[in-house]
Design an enzyme around this catalytic site. Sequence first.
Site, PDB file in Angstrom:
ATOM      1  N   ASP A  24     -27.118 -10.473   5.301  1.00  0.00           N
ATOM      2  CA  ASP A  24     -27.265 -11.735   4.567  1.00  0.00           C
ATOM      3  C   ASP A  24     -28.207 -11.591   3.375  1.00  0.00           C
ATOM      4  O   ASP A  24     -29.096 -10.730   3.365  1.00  0.00           O
ATOM      5  CB  ASP A  24     -27.846 -12.813   5.484  1.00  0.00           C
ATOM      6  CG  ASP A  24     -26.840 -13.352   6.480  1.00  0.00           C
ATOM      7  OD1 ASP A  24     -25.706 -12.840   6.534  1.00  0.00           O
ATOM      8  OD2 ASP A  24     -27.195 -14.296   7.211  1.00  0.00           O
ATOM      9  N   ASP A  25     -27.999 -12.459   2.394  1.00  0.00           N
ATOM     10  CA  ASP A  25     -28.945 -12.751   1.300  1.00  0.00           C
ATOM     11  C   ASP A  25     -28.867 -11.818   0.103  1.00  0.00           C
ATOM     12  O   ASP A  25     -29.602 -12.002  -0.862  1.00  0.00           O
ATOM     13  CB  ASP A  25     -30.393 -12.801   1.795  1.00  0.00           C
ATOM     14  CG  ASP A  25     -30.626 -13.881   2.844  1.00  0.00           C
ATOM     15  OD1 ASP A  25     -29.679 -14.660   3.109  1.00  0.00           O
ATOM     16  OD2 ASP A  25     -31.725 -13.940   3.405  1.00  0.00           O
ATOM     17  N   HIS A  77     -30.547  -8.153   7.068  1.00  0.00           N
ATOM     18  CA  HIS A  77     -30.674  -8.731   5.731  1.00  0.00           C
ATOM     19  C   HIS A  77     -30.900  -7.631   4.703  1.00  0.00           C
ATOM     20  O   HIS A  77     -31.830  -6.825   4.864  1.00  0.00           O
ATOM     21  CB  HIS A  77     -31.856  -9.714   5.668  1.00  0.00           C
ATOM     22  CG  HIS A  77     -31.664 -10.921   6.530  1.00  0.00           C
ATOM     23  ND1 HIS A  77     -31.856 -10.878   7.892  1.00  0.00           N
ATOM     24  CD2 HIS A  77     -31.290 -12.192   6.218  1.00  0.00           C
ATOM     25  CE1 HIS A  77     -31.619 -12.093   8.396  1.00  0.00           C
ATOM     26  NE2 HIS A  77     -31.275 -12.905   7.401  1.00  0.00           N
TER      27      HIS A  77
END
Length: 206
Positions: free
Chosen positions: A34-35, A173
């Site tokens: 993610d991100d 992440h």
Amino acid sequence: MLIEQPPLAYRLLFPEALWRLRKKGRKVVYLTFDDGPVPTVTPWVLDLLDHYGVKATFFLVGDNVRRSPHLLDEIKRRGHSWGNHTMHHLQGMKVPTFQYMRDITEADKLIDSPLFRPPHGLLRWKQAAAIKSHYNIVMYDLVTRDYSRKLNPDQVLDNVRRYARNGSIIVFHDSLKAERNMRSALPRAIEWLLSQNYELLPLPMP
């Protein structure tokens, strides 16, 4: 455990979302990130995945794609799947539905994926209803907490060892915040999963 592996009661709030994906007769997990994409982190993750010969799924923040569109191209080129993580990493519980949907749509113009993951895994029911008519909502079965400043890399790895199970959708992440823990924990987590005879697969993009 309420963070690392969401309880059944929370999963039942969003039955339209994908939390875990088992395949009959196979032992599988799904690494997700993610991100990103982040120029100082994402290429390293891609090289590491190549090193182990595994594929993953990247949930991308639209504003990051806007700044580094070549990284989305590289994710695609290397055979990974990808999804929408909003334009500005909005938390659904903090904004009205019309604003949330507008942010997702803005990101979609850059990302173009049928997969969507809400930042922090938080949504209003009305938002989930609106999203599911356009996207497949992907949640998770295991959050490594690599972003936490209260954890060290060994503890992040321990979360993988403790909570990974057949069909787990696992969250790391590719972000600056998680980089210190992730760079140390991720290769060891992959090696451990492979040693346990898991296949590491990307999430399908319908």
